[in-house]
Scaffold this active site. Structure first.
Site, PDB file in Angstrom:
ATOM      1  N   GLY A   9       0.845  -1.206   0.000  1.00 43.85           N
ATOM      2  CA  GLY A   9       0.000   0.000   0.000  1.00 43.85           C
ATOM      3  C   GLY A   9       0.870   1.242   0.000  1.00 43.85           C
ATOM      4  N   GLY A  12      -0.439   4.717  -0.839  1.00 44.40           N
ATOM      5  CA  GLY A  12      -1.595   5.206  -0.064  1.00 44.40           C
ATOM      6  C   GLY A  12      -1.259   6.426   0.779  1.00 44.40           C
ATOM      7  N   ASP A  13      -2.334   6.986   1.297  1.00 48.42           N
ATOM      8  CA  ASP A  13      -2.255   8.197   2.098  1.00 48.42           C
ATOM      9  C   ASP A  13      -1.366   8.022   3.334  1.00 48.42           C
ATOM     10  OD1 ASP A  13      -3.377  10.783   2.394  1.00 48.42           O
ATOM     11  OD2 ASP A  13      -4.461  10.010   4.141  1.00 48.42           O
ATOM     12  N   HIS A 160      -1.339   3.945  16.747  1.00 49.04           N
ATOM     13  CA  HIS A 160      -0.260   4.948  16.789  1.00 49.04           C
ATOM     14  C   HIS A 160      -0.327   5.818  18.050  1.00 49.04           C
ATOM     15  CE1 HIS A 160      -3.249   7.680  15.028  1.00 49.04           C
ATOM     16  NE2 HIS A 160      -2.473   8.679  15.402  1.00 49.04           N
ATOM     17  N   HIS A 222      -7.802   3.969  20.046  1.00 47.10           N
ATOM     18  CA  HIS A 222      -7.045   5.026  20.725  1.00 47.10           C
ATOM     19  C   HIS A 222      -7.628   5.360  22.099  1.00 47.10           C
ATOM     20  CE1 HIS A 222      -5.479   5.262  16.790  1.00 47.10           C
ATOM     21  NE2 HIS A 222      -6.241   6.207  16.307  1.00 47.10           N
ATOM     22  N   LYS A 308     -15.316  14.856  15.371  1.00 41.38           N
ATOM     23  CA  LYS A 308     -14.698  15.607  14.274  1.00 41.38           C
ATOM     24  C   LYS A 308     -15.366  16.977  14.211  1.00 41.38           C
ATOM     25  CE  LYS A 308     -12.596  11.995  12.002  1.00 41.38           C
ATOM     26  NZ  LYS A 308     -11.150  11.911  11.961  1.00 41.38           N
ATOM     27  N   LYS A 313      -8.153  20.800  17.989  1.00 39.78           N
ATOM     28  CA  LYS A 313      -7.592  19.463  18.178  1.00 39.78           C
ATOM     29  C   LYS A 313      -7.033  19.392  19.587  1.00 39.78           C
ATOM     30  CE  LYS A 313      -4.292  16.167  16.289  1.00 39.78           C
ATOM     31  NZ  LYS A 313      -5.227  15.057  16.134  1.00 39.78           N
TER      32      LYS A 313
HETATM   33  C1  BG6 Z   1      -6.579   7.840  13.096  1.00 46.02           C
HETATM   34  C2  BG6 Z   1      -8.010   7.995  12.674  1.00 46.02           C
HETATM   35  O1  BG6 Z   1      -6.360   6.573  13.645  1.00 46.02           O
HETATM   36  O2  BG6 Z   1      -6.271   8.833  14.062  1.00 46.02           O
HETATM   37  C3  BG6 Z   1      -8.282   9.383  12.142  1.00 46.02           C
HETATM   38  O3  BG6 Z   1      -8.323   7.029  11.678  1.00 46.02           O
HETATM   39  C4  BG6 Z   1      -7.823  10.425  13.121  1.00 46.02           C
HETATM   40  O4  BG6 Z   1      -9.651   9.554  11.849  1.00 46.02           O
HETATM   41  C5  BG6 Z   1      -6.397  10.156  13.589  1.00 46.02           C
HETATM   42  O5  BG6 Z   1      -7.884  11.692  12.488  1.00 46.02           O
HETATM   43  C6  BG6 Z   1      -5.986  11.088  14.707  1.00 46.02           C
HETATM   44  O6  BG6 Z   1      -4.650  10.875  14.998  1.00 46.02           O
HETATM   45  P1  BG6 Z   1      -3.749  12.016  15.660  1.00 46.02           P
HETATM   46  O7  BG6 Z   1      -2.427  11.392  15.891  1.00 46.02           O
HETATM   47  O8  BG6 Z   1      -3.723  13.131  14.668  1.00 46.02           O
HETATM   48  O9  BG6 Z   1      -4.464  12.415  16.917  1.00 46.02           O
END
Ligand code: BG6
Length: 458
Positions: A9, A12-13, A160, A222, A308, A313
């Site tokens: 992939g 991909g993005d 992540h 997360h 969202k 953020k």
């Molecule tokens: C991703 C989600 O796992 O985490 C996204 O699929 C989200 O929708 C992103 O925007 C947020 O990650 P971070 O590290 O920017 O908080």
């Protein structure tokens, strides 16, 4: 001999935005072998230069990067890959593809003898991106399929958030400071709130988001991982199995959520996003009350909210402590809920730990006012502080699974999520539409008298 990372992939993005830049930085910092080969694999027919341009490959990694185009389902692709990897010692297979390819790719790698359970000298690791299944059943199938070709300790399920410095600091803070541990329980903590807010919308990911929604996209992974770090018991030792054992216990202790304790919302205008159905009932906001039903936490609500198109953020945990048995002094008028002691852990974008308490307002009388003591973690971070993806890639290289999800943990999280998704299937009029740029639907219905829980600023 040399090592290789195969990036499925590659066009991909995620590869472009996160993985390739992370590898580039690790090479720059000298943390990966200088003869590392990164094989980008994707269906798109491109020559090497076109591939570089397409993914905007950072300068340094170009010397390490090759490209192979092929269909993930075709045997020829794996024959070509096998040839390319013939002389490699340690290999990481990174599946950054849509999840529907995970089973095919992992089975093909095994079938062609490219990835094996045992290696004479060296390792074969496989990294799988989220979403890890769409519900408990599909997660179980995926686990079963992966485990039929790989050992659990070869499988690196990426979340992540666990790679973020500040998320790891939750465990460091809790388990290395004596002063908080005695009060880290139901006797002293009134309730906990966790916010994962984003100001962006679904961007160009409408197709994925229509299948996922906020509950699967953020809460299942997360947010529950952050909750587990707050709620878990101290592990016997800070290593992969002990840490993950304790987290699984938290997930299994979460009481089945009552649907009246969940509020879903959708931002106005979502229906007009690319690849979104005009009558979509997919949520872009979730607020909920969870209970971790064990000896430490029984009766303490964990309020979560994620959405969202919120005003900014921010990822933040607020621990609100119980108030003294009686209020002896008056509090400034605008603090309608009294003045709880709070410990705020800011995870991003600002990383901080803030202790909030009350002091006497100078002047005649004995009125109180709220103040805080703030430690700013960001001050100690430097250019060399590695990012979430860099940390996780390095850990995969070092075979350290502590920051990766284990099969039983993933399944336990789906066990929390599935009943909510199922209940939503039968509801038609509960979706709350909210204004982009607002904090989403009102949560007071599920928040008892904890109105100060999600207060924006003290
Ligand atoms: C991703 C989600 O796992 O985490 C996204 O699929 C989200 O929708 C992103 O925007 C947020 O990650 P971070 O590290 O920017 O908080």
């Amino acid at each position: 001999m040399g090592d290789a990372i195969v990036l499925f992939g590659a066009t991909g993005d995620l590869s472009r935005r996160k993985i390739l830049p992370a590898l580039n930085n690790l090479l720059k910092l000298g943390k990966l072998p200088s003869d590392l080969e990164v094989v980008g694999l994707a269906t798109r027919q491109l020559n090497l230069q076109e591939f570089f341009d397409y993914v905007k490959a950072p300068e340094l990694i170009r010397n390490h990067l090759s490209y192979l185009s092929g269909d993930f389902k075709a045997h020829e692709t794996y024959e070509a890959l096998k040839e390319r990897l013939a002389a490699k010692k340690n290999i990481i297979f990174y599946l950054a593809t849509p999840p529907s390819f995970y089973v095919t790719i992992s089975s093909m790698l095994a079938e062609h003898g490219i990835a094996t359970r045992e290696q004479a000298n060296g390792f074969h690791h496989i990294i799988v991106e989220k979403p890890f299944g769409m519900d408990l059943e599909s997660a179980r199938e995926l686990n079963k399929s992966l485990l039929s070709h790989f050992n659990e300790d070869q499988i690196f399920r990426i979340d992540h958030y666990l790679g973020k410095e500040t998320v790891q600091n939750i465990a460091a803070f809790r388990f290395s400071n004596g002063i908080f541990e005695p009060i880290w329980n139901r006797r002293y903590i009134d309730f906990v709130t966790i916010t994962v807010a984003e100001d962006i919308g679904v961007e160009n990911r409408g197709k994925y988001f229509e299948e996922a929604g906020m509950l699967r996209d953020i809460v299942q992974n997360h947010l529950l991982q952050v909750l587990a770090l707050i709620a878990m018991e101290p592990p016997v030792k800070f290593d992969a199995d002990n840490v993950r054992d304790e987290k699984v216990k938290v997930f299994r202790s979460i009481r089945k959520v009552r649907i009246k304790d969940v509020i879903r919302g959708q931002y106005k205008g979502y229906h007009g996003e690319e690849n979104v159905a005009s009558d979509s009932m997919v949520e872009t906001f979730v607020g909920a009350k969870f209970y971790v039903e064990n000896w430490r936490w029984a009766g303490v609500p964990f309020y979560i909210r994620t959405g969202k198109k919120l005003p900014k953020k921010t990822t933040e945990v607020v621990i609100s402590f119980r108030q003294p048995p009686m209020r002896m002094f008056d509090v400034e008028q605008d603090h309608v809920c009294g003045m709880p002691n709070q410990l705020v852990i800011g995870l991003q974008p600002e990383s901080f730990i803030d202790i909030r308490f009350g002091v006497k307002k100078p002047g005649p009388g004995m009125d109180m006012m709220p103040v805080d003591m703030k430690f700013n973690y960001s001050k100690y971070m430097s250019e060399d502080t590695i990012s979430d993806y860099q940390r996780l890639l390095l850990d995969c290289y070092k075979k350290d699974l502590t920051l990766f999800a284990r099969n039983d943990g993933v399944e336990a999280c789906w066990q929390i999520i599935d009943p909510i998704e199922e209940a939503w299937q039968n509801l038609t009029d509960d979706m709350k539409i909210y204004k982009p740029g607002s904090w989403g639907p009102e949560l007071s219905d599920i928040m008892d008298d904890h109105c100060h829980g999600f207060q924006e600023s003290y």
